[in-house]
Scaffold this motif. Sequence first.
Motif, mmCIF file in Angstrom:
data_model
loop_
_atom_site.group_PDB
_atom_site.id
_atom_site.type_symbol
_atom_site.label_atom_id
_atom_site.label_comp_id
_atom_site.label_asym_id
_atom_site.label_seq_id
_atom_site.Cartn_x
_atom_site.Cartn_y
_atom_site.Cartn_z
ATOM 1 N N ARG A 47 0.946 -1.285 -0.111
ATOM 2 C CA ARG A 47 -0.140 0.140 0.045
ATOM 3 C C ARG A 47 0.754 1.142 0.084
ATOM 4 O O ARG A 47 0.568 2.319 -0.458
ATOM 5 N N ARG A 48 1.941 1.246 0.770
ATOM 6 C CA ARG A 48 2.823 2.448 0.927
ATOM 7 C C ARG A 48 3.550 2.641 -0.434
ATOM 8 O O ARG A 48 3.713 3.799 -0.856
ATOM 9 N N PHE A 49 3.970 1.308 -1.185
ATOM 10 C CA PHE A 49 4.767 1.745 -2.301
ATOM 11 C C PHE A 49 4.197 2.342 -3.456
ATOM 12 O O PHE A 49 4.306 3.366 -4.226
ATOM 13 N N ILE A 50 2.461 1.918 -3.436
ATOM 14 C CA ILE A 50 1.720 2.496 -4.685
ATOM 15 C C ILE A 50 1.029 3.679 -4.070
ATOM 16 O O ILE A 50 0.259 4.449 -5.038
ATOM 17 N N GLY A 51 1.246 4.062 -3.078
ATOM 18 C CA GLY A 51 0.709 5.284 -2.493
ATOM 19 C C GLY A 51 -0.749 5.341 -2.166
ATOM 20 O O GLY A 51 -1.357 6.255 -1.860
ATOM 21 N N GLY A 233 -6.788 2.020 -15.165
ATOM 22 C CA GLY A 233 -7.514 2.523 -13.916
ATOM 23 C C GLY A 233 -6.221 3.084 -12.907
ATOM 24 O O GLY A 233 -5.181 3.218 -13.680
ATOM 25 N N ALA A 234 -6.477 3.146 -11.806
ATOM 26 C CA ALA A 234 -5.574 3.580 -10.793
ATOM 27 C C ALA A 234 -5.833 2.925 -9.350
ATOM 28 O O ALA A 234 -6.488 2.316 -9.122
ATOM 29 N N CYS A 235 -4.504 2.852 -8.797
ATOM 30 C CA CYS A 235 -4.516 2.534 -7.432
ATOM 31 C C CYS A 235 -3.691 3.299 -6.343
ATOM 32 O O CYS A 235 -2.335 3.318 -6.916
#
Length: 433
Positions: A47-51, A233-235
């Motif tokens: 979660r932190r790596f992809i923001g 899309g985005a995450c």
Amino acid sequence: MLRLVSLKFARVYRCGKFLFLVALFIILLMNTHNLLASFQRNELVDRRFIGLNKCPACFGTSWCRKFMNGQVTFETWGRLRFLDFFNVKNVYFAQYGEPREGTRRVVLKRLGSNQELAEIDQKICKRATGRPRCDLIQGMYKTEFARLNGDVRLLTPEVVEGWSDLVHCPSQRLLDRVVRRYAETKDSGSFLLKNLKDTERMQLLMTLAFNPEPLVLQSFPSDEGWPFAKYLGACGRMVAVNYVGEELWSFYNAPWEKRVDLAKQLMDIAEQLTNNDFDFALYLLDVSFDNFAVGPRDGKVIVVDAENVIVADKRLIKQNKPENYDAWYESRSEECDKEACLSFSKDILCSRVTVDHNYYAICQNLLSRFATWRGTTGGLLHDPPADMTRDGRLVSLLDECTRPQKRYGRFQAAKELREYLTQLTEQLANASR
């Protein structure tokens, strides 16, 4: 003397190259354990790596399930974190897999450098608290991104005008289109801002303010024939778009017939973005060989970097009739000390119905002998066959399209150049059969 200097330069270059390789080997040796770990884990579920931990100060969540399920994985070199030092733009190649469809290549973008992303956080905090550091999530709820709450029915021009290139001069028609086609919501299709959830609304507005590229791709989708990469899309702060193919620069020394076909497509893109049935003029402000790619199967040219695009609503211009709105505007070609630079006025692009900017940008930065990129001069149509050199028409049209000698000469030259390249493409295709 010149030969001596050249020899010295060659030795220095070889020595520098050798030292770089030695340093790289040492880094690899010292990080062997980390390298092995990098290949074993999938950081795209972090979660932190992809923001994702920064949402709603992020670009969306529509692809989070795919990321968290491990369906998106970096390709080999993308897993090596020490190489991020060279990846200034934070663009990665990855594989996306579906059980029934197999895997395909996608492009992941953070939509900015590490410094630019850090500045986003600082700007949010300053808008919320007046200080550069704060609790980012709480800070978002104190910014103008949160003030446009469910009581606000529409996203209006006076609220977002000037936030980014996309909305330098927005019309209500454009903003309705952006909201209606917003892909980071399950209930897309409505132009009413109040139909979005609070977090979705904040994500849309933050994207619009800091890097509107995803919104350009969504509002003018490739499925409807627009020459942009397909938005997937985005995450968090990682956006996924369809992989198009190799960058245009890879075709700089391709066979002549291939380069002619690519040049013809580039001029078609300039025409489509300038004149279309929707009366939206999309002006490309950043035109270089790296911002276009070519499909490996169909050979189609696509715009792959749409951050710096101004959208002018021609219907609104005709309705408001600003000064000289119906006078043709011819861009000025000016010398500069940088590669792929352009001269333009955003305000003029927003207030004229007939503008030649896209033709000027494509001719000057990609096609003509004045085009420079990575230390090379000559443009995509460099070194034409001898018979075309003798004829002189191609060079003449390219020169007039780049640096016109006649009043409104670029408009006519661009029209004739498109026709000429179309005929030439057909002739070369027939000759090769």
